[in-house]
Design a protein around this motif. Structure first.
Motif, PDB file in Angstrom:
ATOM      1  N   VAL A   1       7.234 113.582  70.181  1.00  0.00           N
ATOM      2  CA  VAL A   1       7.023 114.172  71.504  1.00  0.00           C
ATOM      3  C   VAL A   1       7.547 113.186  72.549  1.00  0.00           C
ATOM      4  CG1 VAL A   1       5.301 115.041  73.138  1.00  0.00           C
ATOM      5  CG2 VAL A   1       4.979 115.404  70.670  1.00  0.00           C
ATOM      6  N   GLY A   2       8.641 113.586  73.229  1.00  0.00           N
ATOM      7  CA  GLY A   2       9.250 112.703  74.233  1.00  0.00           C
ATOM      8  C   GLY A   2      10.684 112.389  73.866  1.00  0.00           C
ATOM      9  N   GLY A   3      11.542 112.347  74.878  1.00  0.00           N
ATOM     10  CA  GLY A   3      12.975 112.132  74.633  1.00  0.00           C
ATOM     11  C   GLY A   3      13.505 110.867  75.269  1.00  0.00           C
ATOM     12  N   GLY A   4      12.634 109.873  75.446  1.00  0.00           N
ATOM     13  CA  GLY A   4      13.059 108.599  76.028  1.00  0.00           C
ATOM     14  C   GLY A   4      13.353 107.568  74.960  1.00  0.00           C
TER      15      GLY A   4
ATOM     16  N   MET B   1      16.725 110.817  77.488  1.00  0.00           N
ATOM     17  CA  MET B   1      16.783 109.608  78.334  1.00  0.00           C
ATOM     18  C   MET B   1      17.230 109.933  79.759  1.00  0.00           C
ATOM     19  SD  MET B   1      16.013 106.493  77.089  1.00  0.00           S
ATOM     20  CE  MET B   1      17.037 105.227  77.740  1.00  0.00           C
ATOM     21  N   PRO B   2      16.596 110.929  80.398  1.00  0.00           N
ATOM     22  CA  PRO B   2      17.115 111.413  81.685  1.00  0.00           C
ATOM     23  C   PRO B   2      17.067 110.382  82.818  1.00  0.00           C
ATOM     24  CG  PRO B   2      14.959 112.358  81.238  1.00  0.00           C
ATOM     25  CD  PRO B   2      15.375 111.643  79.998  1.00  0.00           C
ATOM     26  N   ARG B   3      16.195 109.381  82.683  1.00  0.00           N
ATOM     27  CA  ARG B   3      16.109 108.380  83.760  1.00  0.00           C
ATOM     28  C   ARG B   3      17.344 107.476  83.798  1.00  0.00           C
ATOM     29  NH1 ARG B   3      10.322 105.490  84.170  1.00  0.00           N
ATOM     30  NH2 ARG B   3      10.862 104.866  82.055  1.00  0.00           N
TER      31      ARG B   3
ATOM     32  N   SER C   1      11.666 116.475  64.029  1.00  0.00           N
ATOM     33  CA  SER C   1      11.958 117.312  65.200  1.00  0.00           C
ATOM     34  C   SER C   1      11.558 116.511  66.433  1.00  0.00           C
ATOM     35  CB  SER C   1      11.136 118.606  65.183  1.00  0.00           C
ATOM     36  OG  SER C   1      11.463 119.361  64.045  1.00  0.00           O
ATOM     37  N   MET C   2      12.375 116.651  67.465  1.00  0.00           N
ATOM     38  CA  MET C   2      12.137 115.920  68.708  1.00  0.00           C
ATOM     39  C   MET C   2      11.963 116.936  69.831  1.00  0.00           C
ATOM     40  SD  MET C   2      14.841 113.069  69.726  1.00  0.00           S
ATOM     41  CE  MET C   2      14.581 112.039  71.108  1.00  0.00           C
TER      42      MET C   2
ATOM     43  N   GLY D   1       5.779 109.587  72.718  1.00  0.00           N
ATOM     44  CA  GLY D   1       6.365 108.576  73.600  1.00  0.00           C
ATOM     45  C   GLY D   1       6.681 109.221  74.931  1.00  0.00           C
ATOM     46  N   VAL D   2       5.662 109.318  75.791  1.00  0.00           N
ATOM     47  CA  VAL D   2       5.854 110.009  77.069  1.00  0.00           C
ATOM     48  C   VAL D   2       5.722 109.056  78.256  1.00  0.00           C
ATOM     49  CG1 VAL D   2       5.273 112.324  76.247  1.00  0.00           C
ATOM     50  CG2 VAL D   2       3.438 110.816  77.026  1.00  0.00           C
ATOM     51  N   GLY D   3       5.937 107.768  77.988  1.00  0.00           N
ATOM     52  CA  GLY D   3       5.943 106.803  79.090  1.00  0.00           C
ATOM     53  C   GLY D   3       4.755 105.859  79.067  1.00  0.00           C
ATOM     54  N   GLY D   4       4.797 104.913  79.989  1.00  0.00           N
ATOM     55  CA  GLY D   4       3.722 103.924  80.074  1.00  0.00           C
ATOM     56  C   GLY D   4       3.291 103.755  81.507  1.00  0.00           C
TER      57      GLY D   4
END
Length: 465
Positions: A169-172, A199-201, A190-191, A258-261
Motif C-alpha cells: 500500500v503506497g507508491g513512494g 513517486m509523485p513528489r 500487487s502495489m 508505506g504511506v509516508g512519515g
C-alpha cells in the motif's frame, strides 16, 4: 531512581546520532560526557539497508554489518567503539517527557536524565492506517518499515509465507523498494496507490512510466487511482485480503504499508519554535532555545542554495546535519574558552598545559565553520536499477536518454529548468562519474538556451560542466 547527568545528550539513536557520535569523538569528547538515548535495542545503524539488502534472499545484510558509518564509506562503529570512547549508549529507553527549561528528560521507566547541551535527533515515525481508523488495519501480517524490529518481523513473514501473495500500500520509496524486495523473494506482489503515477513528489510522468513498465515486466501488478479501505482477517487474526475503494478485493498473506512519515517533535511542542512541521534551526542547527540543537528529519533549516527554509527527510542530510551541529557546538565552546582565557594573566598561561595554548591559538586564528550549504540528494536501488537525483524538481522538464523499459542500458534522465537555469537533475543507471557530473550541474545551476538542445545533448550537457 537515581538521576543521570551528562554534558551532552543526543535523543534518538538513528543515523544522525551515530554520525554525531563519530564527530564528537573526532572533536575530542571526554569519557563520560556524552550519552545517546535510543528506544531501539541496537547501536546506530544505516537505516536504508532495511528496505534493501536486509530483505534479500541472498547477499543478505545483517548487523553488525551495517552499523554507521559504513553507508558513506566510513568506519563501522560497533557497540564496543562507544564503550572505548566513554560514550554512554542507553538503549531500549524511550523518552516520554522533555523539559527544555530545566534541561531534564524522563524515560518511560521513570529514569531522569539531565544535560547541559541537547541534540534532538528523534527522526520520523511512520504514518499508520490505524491512525485513520481503517477497518482491520490492526490485523497480523500488516507491516510498516522504520526500525530493525519491523524488518525482522517482515523477514519472518516472508519465510513463513513462501510463494504467497503480498499487497504493498503506497507508491513512494517504501512501495517501490519493498515491491522489488518481495518479488526477489518470489512473492506475488500487487502495489496500490491513489496517485496517477508512482513517486509523485519527485518523479515526472515520463520518469514514472519507465519504472511502472519495468516493475510490470518483473511481475508486479500495479493498481493506481484507488486506496485500501479495509482488510479481511481469518480466525487467527491474520490478514487475508485488502478491500479497495474501487470495490476490488485483493488476496493477501502479507501487507506492507508505506504511506509516508511524520517528524517526531511531540516531546518539544510549545517549548521550541517550529516551522513547516519541524523544529526551526539556523545554519548550524541551533534551535530557538539556547543549548538545544535539532538535526536530521526533525530540523527545518535554511536551504542556502534555494534561499528558503526546508525540512529534508533523507539519510544524506541526517549524516551531514549531525556533523555540522557537533562541529559548531565545539567551536562555540572553543570561543567561550578563548574569551575567558584572554582575561587570565600571562603567568597562568606559563604554568598551564599546551592544550590551552592550542585552544587560544585556534580561537585567535578565527577557526570557523561555514553555514550549512546542502544540495538536496535522493537515491534508490531496486532490482538492477539505481537512480540518483540532485537539486530541486521545479520548473519545466526535459527527458533525455533511453527510457524504454526493455532497454539493455536503461540509462535515461531528466533536467528541471527554472528561470533559464538547470536546477535539478535525475539519472537512472549512471556511473559514479556521471552521478558526480549531475550533482555538479544541480549545484552550479548553469544557464540553458534551448530545451530542445538540452534534450539532444542529454547527459553530455552535464559532463561538460
Amino acid at each position: 531512581m537515581a538521576e543521570k547527568s551528562f554534558k551532552y545528550v543526543i535523543i534518538g539513536g538513528g543515523v544522525a546520532a551515530g554520525y554525531a557520535a563519530r564527530e564528537f569523538a573526532k572533536q575530542g569528547v571526554k569519557p563520560g560526557e556524552l550519552a545517546i538515548i535510543s528506544k531501539e535495542a541496537v547501536a546506530p545503524y544505516e537505516r536504508p539497508a532495511l528496505s534493501k539488502a536486509y530483505l534479500f534472499p541472498e547477499g543478505t545484510a545483517r548487523l553488525p554489518g551495517f552499523h554507521v558509518c559504513v553507508g558513506s564509506g566510513g568506519e563501522r562503529l560497533l557497540p564496543e567503539w562507544y564503550t572505548e570512547k566513554g560514550i554512554s549508549l542507553i538503549l531500549s529507553t524511550e523518552i516520554v517527557k522533555a523539559d527544555l527549561a530545566s534541561k531534564t528528560l524522563i524515560s518511560a521507566a521513570g529514569e531522569t536524565f539531565k544535560y547541559q547541551i541537547l541534540i534532538i535527533a528523534t527522526g520520523s515515525t511512520v504514518i499508520q492506517l490505524t491512525d485513520f481508523g481503517v477497518k482491520g488495519a490492526d490485523a497480523k501480517n500488516i507491516f510498516y518499515l522504520r526500525e530493525i524490529d519491523d524488518a525482522d518481523k517482515l523477514v519472518g513473514a516472508i519465510k513463513a509465507k513462501k510463494g504467497g501473495k503480498a499487497v504493498i500500500v503506497g507508491g513512494g520509496y517504501i512501495g517501490l523498494e519493498l515491491s522489488a524486495a518481495l518479488r526477489i523473494n518470489n512473492i506475488d506482489v500487487s502495489m496500490v496507490y491513489p496517485e496517477p503515477w508512482c513517486m509523485p513528489r519527485l518523479f515526472t510522468a515520463g520518469i514514472a512510466a519507465f519504472y511502472e513498465s519495468y516493475y510490470t515486466n518483473k511481475g508486479v501488478s500495479i493498481i493506481k487511482g484507488t486506496v485500501a479501505v479495509g482488510f479481511g482477517t481469518n480466525e487467527n487474526g491474520e490478514v487475508t485480503d485488502v478491500k479497495l475503494k474501487d470495490g476490488r478485493v485483493l488476496e493477501a498473506d502479507i501487507v506492507v504499508v508505506g504511506v509516508g512519515g511524520r517528524p517526531l517533535t511531540t516531546l518539544f511542542k510549545g517549548q521550541v519554535e517550529e516551522e513547516k512541521g519541524g523544529i526551526k534551526t539556523d545554519s548550524f542547527f541551533k534551535t530557538s532555545i539556547p543549548d538545544v540543537y535539532a538535526v536530521g528529519d526533525v530540523a527545518t533549516f535554511p536551504l542556502k542554495l534555494f534561499n528558503e527554509i526546508r525540512r529534508v527527510e533523507h539519510v544524506d542530510h541526517a549524516r551531514k546535519s549531525a556533523e555540522q551541529a557537533v562541529k559548531n557546538l565545539f567551536l562555540v565552546a572553543l570561543e567561550q574558552l578563548g574569551d575567558s582565557l584572554e582575561e587570565l594573566s600571562c603567568l597562568y598561561l606559563k604554568t598551564n598545559s599546551r592544550g590551552i595554548l592550542q585552544a587560544i591559538f585556534a580561537s585567535e586564528q578565527g577557526t570557523s565553520i561555514d553555514e550549512y550549504d546542502y544540495l538536496p540528494y535522493f537515491y534508490s536501488r531496486a532490482f538492477d536499477l539505481s537512480w540518483q537525483f540532485y537539486g530541486d524538481n521545479v520548473g519545466e522538464t526535459v527527458l533525455f536518454g533511453d527510457n524504454s523499459p526493455t532497454s539493455p542500458t536503461h540509462k535515461f534522465g531528466t533536467y528541471w529548468i527554472k528561470d533559464g537555469k538547470v536546477v535539478g537533475v535525475f539519472l537512472e543507471s549512471g556511473t559514479p562519474e556521471e552521478n558526480k557530473a549531475i550533482a555538479k550541474v544541480a549545484r552550479v545551476q548553469p544557464p540553458v538556451d534551448s530545451l530542445e538542445q538540452l534534450a539532444t545533448e542529454g547527459l553530455a550537457f552535464a559532463s561538460k560542466i
